[in-house]
Scaffold this active site. Structure first.
Site, short mmCIF file in Angstrom:
data_model
loop_
_atom_site.label_atom_id
_atom_site.label_comp_id
_atom_site.label_asym_id
_atom_site.label_seq_id
_atom_site.Cartn_x
_atom_site.Cartn_y
_atom_site.Cartn_z
N SER A 43 -34.55 -36.88 -26.88
CA SER A 43 -34.24 -38.23 -27.35
C SER A 43 -35.46 -39.14 -27.33
CB SER A 43 -33.13 -38.83 -26.48
OG SER A 43 -33.58 -38.95 -25.14
N ASP A 54 -33.73 -28.07 -20.43
CA ASP A 54 -32.92 -28.99 -19.64
C ASP A 54 -31.57 -29.13 -20.34
OD1 ASP A 54 -31.86 -30.92 -18.03
OD2 ASP A 54 -33.32 -32.48 -18.52
N ASP A 70 -23.26 -35.74 -15.80
CA ASP A 70 -23.59 -35.94 -14.40
C ASP A 70 -22.38 -36.55 -13.69
OD1 ASP A 70 -25.06 -35.91 -12.10
OD2 ASP A 70 -26.48 -37.47 -12.69
N ASN A 114 -28.65 -30.21 -13.49
CA ASN A 114 -28.26 -30.89 -12.27
C ASN A 114 -27.03 -30.18 -11.68
OD1 ASN A 114 -25.92 -31.88 -13.63
ND2 ASN A 114 -27.00 -33.74 -14.28
N GLU A 150 -24.08 -29.83 -14.04
CA GLU A 150 -24.38 -28.93 -15.15
C GLU A 150 -24.35 -27.47 -14.71
OE1 GLU A 150 -26.98 -32.31 -17.52
OE2 GLU A 150 -27.97 -30.92 -16.15
N ASP A 175 -36.00 -36.20 -16.98
CA ASP A 175 -36.90 -35.94 -18.10
C ASP A 175 -38.35 -35.86 -17.62
OD1 ASP A 175 -34.66 -36.21 -19.88
OD2 ASP A 175 -34.86 -38.38 -19.70
#
Length: 357
Positions: A13, A114, A119, A146, A149, A250
């Site tokens: 993004s 990633d 979350d 995370n 995830e 990120d």
């Protein structure tokens, strides 16, 4: 710094204001000597935490056109690939096709994936994105999910050491992921009780530290001892910094990609190329967060107002000012990114009893 010329393709993004997604990843990679080519999956005014944001998402067709023209112009000669937030299964499938093509043409490609899903028990994406990410996992070199995830990708609720071991094993053995890194894990009592004294801080209290875990599969680890267990596990704790920050994952993934050198010989006993890269990424990310937090403490009262949903809704600028004050201090902290001014590296420690504690 990167010693030999390397080129990174970053697909994630973009925001005009602030530091999340590519804005949190590209500058650090450039500071560390990498050329970076950027594909924006969204183009927003600011991140969604501000409450008000605008812009557009790249369509699958737009992404496909970009990749096709790059290939036709022989511009897909990247040594490293980094992917982050990609909205929608169709767009993600286009990125999957590209990643597969790059992996086939360059088997030694280092790909940090990633899998941005959500979350704190909440999905940020449509559910149909999940199976696409699951298909993409075998294409990766390193994944940086995370806690939520990991649970989503492995369909395993992480509630004790048995479930954590099972989830790590699924990622390595069912999805053939060579390296797994899980950062910012709440250090719950069941986790703390399983850590060795070399990892658990002497002053540990619940909600005072976060845990980072790295795992290299036996087949990917040069350490011969790793073949006695499914994977070599390292871990480290970092003090929790109170407050809301965006773009941390990120930044961490970008620093991890920059510092990962699979053919390097670790300088520290029991270390692996992955654990050394995570040590650098963890140390620098935490240093940037400390600088960001310190900077936020100097702001005016209006910029430090606490979260209050009712007041924020009545006055949206209340939330905006708070968000602005907690944007990552990447430019101010660029020396930290380069390793200047960091007194010591927070080394990842081998978690010897992970598989049998």
């Amino acid at each position: 710094m990167c010693d030999t010329p390397e080129r990174v393709l970053s697909i994630q993004s973009h925001v005009v204001f602030g530091y999340v997604g590519g804005k949190a990843a590209v500058f650090p990679l450039q500071c560390l000597g990498y050329d970076v080519d950027v594909v924006n999956t969204v183009n927003f005014s600011n991140h969604s935490g501000y409450g008000r944001f605008g812009g557009h998402k790249a369509t699958a067709s737009e992404l496909d056109t970009i990749f096709e023209i790059m290939e036709g112009n022989e511009l897909l000669a990247h040594t490293r690939l980094l992917t982050g937030y990609i909205p929608g299964a169709e767009a993600l499938s286009v990125v999957e096709k590209l990643a597969a093509k790059l992996r086939k043409s360059k088997p030694e490609l280092i790909y940090v994936l990633d899998p941005v899903l959500g979350d704190s028990g909440r999905l940020y994406v449509a559910p149909d994105v999940i199976p696409v990410y699951q298909r993409m996992l075998p294409l990766s070199t390193i994944i940086t999910p995370n806690w939520f995830e990991v649970e989503t990708l492995t369909k395993t609720e992480l509630k004790d050491m048995a479930s954590l071991r099972r989830a790590v094993q699924i990622l390595h053995e069912e999805y053939n992921v060579p390296h797994v890194v899980i950062s910012s894990i709440p250090l719950k009592p069941w986790l703390a009780s399983a850590l060795s004294p070399s990892i658990l801080p002497a002053d540990w209290q619940e909600n005072s530290y976060l845990l980072c875990i790295s795992s290299s599969s036996a087949s990917s680890c040069a350490n011969a001892n790793s073949h006695t267990s499914p994977a070599t596990i390292h871990a480290q704790c970092v003090p929790l910094i109170q407050g809301y920050f965006s773009g941390v994952g990120d930044l961490f993934s970008a620093l991890l990609l920059a510092h990962f050198h699979p053919n390097s010989k670790p300088e520290i006993i029991n270390a692996t190329p992955l654990s050394e890269a995570v040590s650098q990424a963890l140390t620098k990310t935490h240093a940037i967060l400390l600088m960001t937090h310190a900077q936020a403490q100097t702001l005016s009262v209006e910029e430090k107002l606490p979260t209050d949903d009712e007041l924020d809704e009545a006055n949206p600028l209340r939330k905006t000012r708070r968000m602005k004050g907690r944007e990552l201090a990447l430019i101010k902290g660029q020396d930290l990114i380069r390793g200047v001014g960091i007194p010591h590296v927070r080394d990842m420690m081998k978690w010897d009893c992970f598989w049998h504690c």
